[in-house]
Every structure is written in C-alpha cells, then in structure tokens.
Design a protein around this motif. Structure first.
Motif, PDB file in Angstrom:
ATOM      1  N   LYS A 165       0.837  -1.207   0.000  1.00 62.01           N
ATOM      2  CA  LYS A 165       0.000   0.000   0.000  1.00 62.01           C
ATOM      3  C   LYS A 165       0.869   1.254   0.000  1.00 62.01           C
ATOM      4  CE  LYS A 165      -1.160   2.487   3.090  1.00 62.01           C
ATOM      5  NZ  LYS A 165      -1.078   2.668   4.514  1.00 62.01           N
ATOM      6  N   ASN A 166       1.874   1.281   0.894  1.00 60.06           N
ATOM      7  CA  ASN A 166       2.753   2.452   0.956  1.00 60.06           C
ATOM      8  C   ASN A 166       3.490   2.658  -0.356  1.00 60.06           C
ATOM      9  OD1 ASN A 166       1.992   2.977   3.544  1.00 60.06           O
ATOM     10  ND2 ASN A 166       3.720   1.894   4.473  1.00 60.06           N
ATOM     11  N   GLY A 167       3.970   1.556  -0.905  1.00 58.06           N
ATOM     12  CA  GLY A 167       4.691   1.643  -2.173  1.00 58.06           C
ATOM     13  C   GLY A 167       3.791   2.177  -3.267  1.00 58.06           C
ATOM     14  N   PHE A 168       2.555   1.709  -3.294  1.00 56.36           N
ATOM     15  CA  PHE A 168       1.652   2.126  -4.351  1.00 56.36           C
ATOM     16  C   PHE A 168       1.279   3.592  -4.228  1.00 56.36           C
ATOM     17  CE2 PHE A 168      -2.263   2.253  -6.843  1.00 56.36           C
ATOM     18  CZ  PHE A 168      -1.790   1.659  -8.001  1.00 56.36           C
ATOM     19  N   VAL A 169       1.109   4.056  -3.003  1.00 60.82           N
ATOM     20  CA  VAL A 169       0.801   5.478  -2.804  1.00 60.82           C
ATOM     21  C   VAL A 169       1.954   6.332  -3.323  1.00 60.82           C
ATOM     22  CG1 VAL A 169       0.477   7.276  -1.059  1.00 60.82           C
ATOM     23  CG2 VAL A 169      -0.774   5.137  -0.890  1.00 60.82           C
ATOM     24  N   ARG A 170       3.180   5.859  -3.079  1.00 57.77           N
ATOM     25  CA  ARG A 170       4.335   6.598  -3.607  1.00 57.77           C
ATOM     26  C   ARG A 170       4.331   6.604  -5.124  1.00 57.77           C
ATOM     27  NH1 ARG A 170       9.651   4.720  -0.697  1.00 57.77           N
ATOM     28  NH2 ARG A 170      10.557   5.912  -2.400  1.00 57.77           N
ATOM     29  N   TYR A 171       3.929   5.493  -5.688  1.00 55.46           N
ATOM     30  CA  TYR A 171       3.860   5.393  -7.143  1.00 55.46           C
ATOM     31  C   TYR A 171       2.815   6.370  -7.689  1.00 55.46           C
ATOM     32  CZ  TYR A 171       3.229   3.269 -11.744  1.00 55.46           C
ATOM     33  OH  TYR A 171       3.126   3.060 -13.087  1.00 55.46           O
ATOM     34  N   LEU A 172       1.680   6.480  -7.014  1.00 54.09           N
ATOM     35  CA  LEU A 172       0.641   7.425  -7.432  1.00 54.09           C
ATOM     36  C   LEU A 172       1.176   8.849  -7.373  1.00 54.09           C
ATOM     37  CD1 LEU A 172      -2.664   6.190  -5.731  1.00 54.09           C
ATOM     38  CD2 LEU A 172      -2.088   6.108  -8.141  1.00 54.09           C
ATOM     39  N   LYS A 173       1.898   9.149  -6.308  1.00 55.67           N
ATOM     40  CA  LYS A 173       2.458  10.496  -6.142  1.00 55.67           C
ATOM     41  C   LYS A 173       3.416  10.816  -7.276  1.00 55.67           C
ATOM     42  CE  LYS A 173       2.390  12.445  -1.780  1.00 55.67           C
ATOM     43  NZ  LYS A 173       3.148  13.038  -0.701  1.00 55.67           N
ATOM     44  N   TYR A 174       4.228   9.818  -7.595  1.00 57.53           N
ATOM     45  CA  TYR A 174       5.176   9.994  -8.688  1.00 57.53           C
ATOM     46  C   TYR A 174       4.430  10.271  -9.994  1.00 57.53           C
ATOM     47  CZ  TYR A 174       8.054   8.320 -12.529  1.00 57.53           C
ATOM     48  OH  TYR A 174       8.671   8.193 -13.723  1.00 57.53           O
ATOM     49  N   ASN A 175       3.330   9.552 -10.195  1.00 62.21           N
ATOM     50  CA  ASN A 175       2.524   9.766 -11.394  1.00 62.21           C
ATOM     51  C   ASN A 175       2.000  11.180 -11.484  1.00 62.21           C
ATOM     52  OD1 ASN A 175       2.029   7.448 -13.212  1.00 62.21           O
ATOM     53  ND2 ASN A 175       1.766   6.460 -11.250  1.00 62.21           N
ATOM     54  N   LEU A 176       1.609  11.710 -10.334  1.00 60.07           N
ATOM     55  CA  LEU A 176       1.065  13.070 -10.329  1.00 60.07           C
ATOM     56  C   LEU A 176       2.095  14.056 -10.856  1.00 60.07           C
ATOM     57  CD1 LEU A 176      -0.860  13.328  -6.968  1.00 60.07           C
ATOM     58  CD2 LEU A 176      -1.795  13.408  -9.267  1.00 60.07           C
ATOM     59  N   SER A 177       3.373  13.805 -10.565  1.00 63.94           N
ATOM     60  CA  SER A 177       4.367  14.786 -10.985  1.00 63.94           C
ATOM     61  C   SER A 177       4.861  14.547 -12.398  1.00 63.94           C
ATOM     62  CB  SER A 177       5.536  14.817 -10.002  1.00 63.94           C
ATOM     63  OG  SER A 177       6.240  13.609 -10.075  1.00 63.94           O
ATOM     64  N   VAL A 178       4.672  13.350 -12.921  1.00 64.24           N
ATOM     65  CA  VAL A 178       5.241  13.100 -14.248  1.00 64.24           C
ATOM     66  C   VAL A 178       4.184  12.948 -15.329  1.00 64.24           C
ATOM     67  CG1 VAL A 178       6.674  11.563 -15.605  1.00 64.24           C
ATOM     68  CG2 VAL A 178       7.243  11.996 -13.240  1.00 64.24           C
ATOM     69  N   VAL A 179       3.087  12.314 -14.972  1.00 63.24           N
ATOM     70  CA  VAL A 179       2.180  11.877 -16.009  1.00 63.24           C
ATOM     71  C   VAL A 179       1.231  12.960 -16.464  1.00 63.24           C
ATOM     72  CG1 VAL A 179       0.334  10.258 -16.509  1.00 63.24           C
ATOM     73  CG2 VAL A 179       2.383   9.495 -15.388  1.00 63.24           C
ATOM     74  N   LYS A 180       0.874  12.850 -17.692  1.00 64.06           N
ATOM     75  CA  LYS A 180      -0.021  13.748 -18.411  1.00 64.06           C
ATOM     76  C   LYS A 180      -1.112  14.382 -17.549  1.00 64.06           C
ATOM     77  CE  LYS A 180      -3.221  13.600 -22.251  1.00 64.06           C
ATOM     78  NZ  LYS A 180      -3.574  12.907 -23.457  1.00 64.06           N
ATOM     79  N   GLY A 181      -1.387  15.583 -17.841  1.00 65.49           N
ATOM     80  CA  GLY A 181      -2.496  16.265 -17.193  1.00 65.49           C
ATOM     81  C   GLY A 181      -2.302  17.746 -17.332  1.00 65.49           C
ATOM     82  N   GLY A 182      -3.113  18.368 -18.147  1.00 71.39           N
ATOM     83  CA  GLY A 182      -3.137  19.829 -18.193  1.00 71.39           C
ATOM     84  C   GLY A 182      -2.022  20.490 -18.974  1.00 71.39           C
ATOM     85  N   VAL A 183      -1.102  19.725 -19.526  1.00 80.08           N
ATOM     86  CA  VAL A 183      -0.047  20.367 -20.301  1.00 80.08           C
ATOM     87  C   VAL A 183      -0.331  20.175 -21.787  1.00 80.08           C
ATOM     88  CG1 VAL A 183       2.418  20.554 -20.662  1.00 80.08           C
ATOM     89  CG2 VAL A 183       1.547  19.859 -18.454  1.00 80.08           C
ATOM     90  N   LYS A 184      -0.248  21.269 -22.511  1.00 75.24           N
ATOM     91  CA  LYS A 184      -0.608  21.244 -23.938  1.00 75.24           C
ATOM     92  C   LYS A 184       0.436  20.552 -24.784  1.00 75.24           C
ATOM     93  CE  LYS A 184      -2.875  25.611 -24.433  1.00 75.24           C
ATOM     94  NZ  LYS A 184      -2.536  26.949 -24.792  1.00 75.24           N
ATOM     95  N   HIS A 185      -0.015  19.966 -25.859  1.00 74.84           N
ATOM     96  CA  HIS A 185       0.917  19.514 -26.893  1.00 74.84           C
ATOM     97  C   HIS A 185       1.479  20.731 -27.602  1.00 74.84           C
ATOM     98  CE1 HIS A 185       0.934  15.231 -27.259  1.00 74.84           C
ATOM     99  NE2 HIS A 185      -0.337  15.182 -27.009  1.00 74.84           N
ATOM    100  N   ALA A 186       2.760  20.734 -27.855  1.00 76.18           N
ATOM    101  CA  ALA A 186       3.337  21.880 -28.575  1.00 76.18           C
ATOM    102  C   ALA A 186       3.188  21.659 -30.069  1.00 76.18           C
ATOM    103  CB  ALA A 186       4.799  22.028 -28.224  1.00 76.18           C
TER     104      ALA A 186
END
Lengths: 186, 107
Positions: A165-186
């Motif tokens: 569970k702890n590991g997965f929460v960290r993985y989710l957090k990492y996703n928030l900082s790297v994975v797509k969301g709100g940034v436009k394609h150039a």
C-alpha cells in the motif's frame, strides 16, 4: 470564457475538496485574472491561456485524493485516489490500473491462502461430522500443521499489505508529478 | 514535445525560478510560458502540490497596483529537492546531447 464562467466551472469541478481548499484555489485564479486584467488582457484571453478548468480541477482533485490516502488509508480512499489519478488521462489507465489490479490480485490471493490454511482444522472437523466413518488422525495433524503455517502467512500478509500500500501510494504520487495532465501539446 | 515529458520539467522550471527570489503565481506562469508552450492553469496545481509537500511556503504581500499577492518562497527542503532534480536533468540532457552529436557526426 469570462472570468466568472471560468471560476464557476472550476468550482463545480472541485467536488470532494473542503470549502477551505476550494476558496484558496479560487483565490489563486482570482488573483491571476486581476493581474492579467491590469496588464491589459481581456478575460477571454486569460481564460484561454489558462486552459480547461475541468482539467485543472482534475489534477487538484487527484492530488487531494492521494494525500487523503496518506492520512487515512481505507480501501475506499485508495480506490478514490486510483480512480482520480486514472482520470487524468488515458495513458494512466494502463500504467496505474494495470499494476493496481495485479497487486490487488496478489494480495487477495495471499490472504485467501492464509485464511484457508487457518481454517483447515475446522474443515476436517466438518468432514468428520458429515462422514464419521472416514476419520483419520493423520488428516487432523496435517490440518493443524497447515493452520500454524496459515497463521504465519496471515502475519506475513499483514506486513506485505502495508508495504504494498505504501509503495503504491508513492507510485501514485510519482505519477502526479510526471504523467499527463493539463499540459498542452506543442 | 511529449506531454508526459513536459509535466516533469515544469516542476523543475518552477523550482529554478524560485531559487534566487520569491515570486507570485502570475509571474511564475508568465516566465515559464515565455519559454515553453504550456496550459498556464496547470502551474497552479503544481504550486499547490509542492507547497503541501513542504518545498515552498507562501505569504501575502501588498502590491502597489491592487490587492495583495500570494508569494511563493523556496524552503531548505525545496532547495535540496531542486538540486537533486537539477543534477538529474543535467545528466539526462548531457546524455541526450551526446547521442545527438554522435548521430550528427555519423551522417
């Protein structure tokens, strides 16, 4: 979109956040509009460069959900966090949902093994009650040994569940900082 | 440029901009969008997340033109994080540049 429309859309998409958090967020965008207007931009221009209020809200909600799991990790909270992160983009469906299902499956299987081992003597007793003629002492000893093993597995699973569970929460957090969301394609 | 890629870099941009001086949200957004094409609104969730993680603190400061503005200040914790990210970024960029140069030379 006018400033008012933008803020209204943002606010309605922020469901699930506390009213304090919402006010704080809206205040930030209010400030953004105020400064933009001072610089001579129109409300339309400002909201166009800000991007979709729904997408901005999605990201804020996902962050909020993941944080909640950090505070209190009930099954419901974890599911809501996973769901919110998946909502950020199609890509996340694969890289978040896949591992989540695999890990949940593993954990569930581990618990099933542990619990059924622990229950083994009980099953032997039921068997004896139903068919007293085929009672064998051997069955009883083996089942008691299994129950002991099952207890160890259950204890192990308890810690494994917590670690995963702890590991997965960290993985989710990492996703928030790297994975797509709100940034436009150039 | 790849969307996933950009979002990670956005974090680095915000941290770098706050290294030398405190700035308010609008200013950060303008500075970044002068250089990179972004949805400006996505900077705010990022600022909020980094603040909650203890990388920034915020305070309100009066402005001459209007209502007070919310300033972001890098914490010690945030500075350590910035330097980690910066190191990673440099190694990464050097590696990619190296490959590009080698590729170009082969032609």
């Amino acid at each position: 979109m006018t400033k008012k429309q933008f803020l209204t859309k943002l606010n309605t998409s922020l469901k699930g956040l506390s009213s304090d958090d919402r006010e704080d967020i809206l205040q930030d965008f209010e400030e953004h509009f105020t400064i933009g207007l001072e610089e001579g931009k129109t409300e339309e221009q400002i909201s166009a460069s800000l991007g979709s209020p729904q997408q901005i809200a999605k990201e804020l909600v996902a962050t909020h959900r993941v944080e909640k799991v950090n505070e209190t990790s009930t099954a419901g909270n974890i599911f809501r966090a996973v769901w919110a992160v998946i909502g950020l983009g199609f890509f996340n469906l694969v890289i978040v949902l896949g591992p989540f299902i695999a890990l949940t499956g593993l954990i569930a299987a581990g618990w099933a093994v542990g619990i059924s081992f622990v229950a083994a003597p009980l099953l032997v007793l039921i068997n004896v009650a139903l068919h007293p003629q085929i009672f064998e002492l051997f069955d009883l000893f083996v089942s008691i040994a299994l129950a002991g093993l099952g207890l160890f597995i259950a204890i192990g699973m308890f810690f494994a569940t917590r670690a995963v569970k702890n590991g997965f929460v960290r993985y989710l957090k990492y996703n928030l900082s790297v994975v797509k969301g709100g940034v436009k394609h150039a | 440029m790849n969307v996933q890629f950009k979002k990670g870099v956005l974090e680095l941009c915000v941290l770098v901009l706050l290294d030398k001086q405190d700035r308010y949200g609008y200013e950060l957004v303008q500075k970044i969008s002068e250089q990179i094409h972004i949805s400006e609104g996505s900077v705010y969730p990022l600022l909020r997340r980094l603040t909650k993680d203890g990388h920034f603190t915020t305070y309100l400061k009066e402005s001459t033109e209007g209502p007070p503005r919310k300033y972001y200040k890098l914490t010690d914790n945030g500075r350590v994080y910035l330097h980690d990210l910066l190191k990673e970024w440099k190694e990464f960029a050097n590696g990619v540049n190296q490959l590009i140069e080698e590729g170009v030379n082969d032609d």
